[in-house]
Design a protein around this motif. Sequence first.
Motif, PDB file in Angstrom:
ATOM      1  N   ASP A 134       0.692  -1.326  -0.113  1.00 24.16           N
ATOM      2  CA  ASP A 134       0.144  -0.151   0.304  1.00 24.16           C
ATOM      3  C   ASP A 134       0.841   1.730  -0.021  1.00 24.16           C
ATOM      4  N   GLY A 135       1.917   0.992   0.029  1.00 21.96           N
ATOM      5  CA  GLY A 135       2.805   2.439   0.735  1.00 21.96           C
ATOM      6  C   GLY A 135       4.191   2.853  -0.391  1.00 21.96           C
ATOM      7  N   LYS A 136       4.069   1.621  -1.812  1.00 19.55           N
ATOM      8  CA  LYS A 136       5.493   1.350  -2.191  1.00 19.55           C
ATOM      9  C   LYS A 136       4.797   2.096  -3.376  1.00 19.55           C
ATOM     10  N   PRO A 137       5.985   3.336  -4.225  1.00 22.29           N
ATOM     11  CA  PRO A 137       7.271   2.708  -3.895  1.00 22.29           C
ATOM     12  C   PRO A 137       8.067   2.772  -2.801  1.00 22.29           C
ATOM     13  N   TYR A 138       9.014   2.236  -2.361  1.00 23.05           N
ATOM     14  CA  TYR A 138      10.148   2.790  -1.210  1.00 23.05           C
ATOM     15  C   TYR A 138      11.474   3.710  -1.550  1.00 23.05           C
TER      16      TYR A 138
END
Length: 346
Positions: A148-152
Amino acid sequence: MRAVPRHLFIPDRAWCSPDDEPGYLIDRTADPDGWMDAVYSNTAIVTQLDDGTTDLSAGSGDYTSSCSMPSIVAAGLDLLDPYDGDEVLEIGTGTGWTAGLLAHRLGDGNITSVEIDQAVLAAATLNLKNAGHLPRLVLGDGSAGWRDGKPYDRVHVTCGVDEVPHAWVEQTRPAGLIVFPWMPRWEAGHLTRLTVTGDGTAVGRFYRGCSFMMLRLQRRGVPEAAGDYRESSTYLDPRRIVRSSVGADVAVAGMIPDLNGRHADEDNGEFHLWLWSEDSDAQVHYSPEYKRVAVLQRGPRDLWDELEAAFLWWVSTGSPGRERFGLTVTPEGQHVWLDSPANVIG
């Protein structure tokens, strides 16, 4: 580290685990000065045994959550080298201390930390609140990352892995970094940094020794072997293999990735080496009274012969050190190389 005090992340009762000394219980109520001294020593503090089923005062069992020693935390964060504004995925919240350090550096909103143990995550949440930080905390399986938070920009891993989950590569930007403890089955671990190339591949090198608890899905047991042993002997002293160099350790782990081992010295000068894989095992016994070393092997593989060949390959290439080896991770798996990613050894 002064801005995010370590004592805010250590429970009142915990198990101090020095590298070269016996571990001991620390109790803030019974001995507040001793507790504080331990917390601010360069020592790992174990905060959970056997996934919470064993009381910490026992001091025995599997270490399953801890606050890592400050020097190795600093080394990992130094390798991570985040830029201002970077978004970081952390695998393994633990006590929350490293998540707090990252949040102080980059801001709460740029940190996502995944923890598989609900009780550990609850304690970390409280610790971080007490320290004035509230990054995104996720209950889940860290081997899957957090899509859910990509890309890092960075992935920071606080547990050991043998096989690097490809999800971490998939969820990292091109030229982003993944820093993790590579904990192969053979000998000690290696703090590792990979750079993501953008085509599903990550490549990098090993930097220093380390020892970490394993990612839960990669924990290991010792399988039961059956059958008769095949007897043989060798002139190669097994002590040379395990004491030569961490470079030799990397070479063996890269060439025989499923090889496990442990060893012990006896007061009379004898040395014992045990080897095993999923379907085979071996015992190697050195005695100063004999020129040849006794070898017992069983199963479909001759594990000592494989180990001997890998070690002598390392010797024949000039005994390269750890700094000359590296690791490449692709969708198909991973392999170790020497000097260049094109020179694969395993």
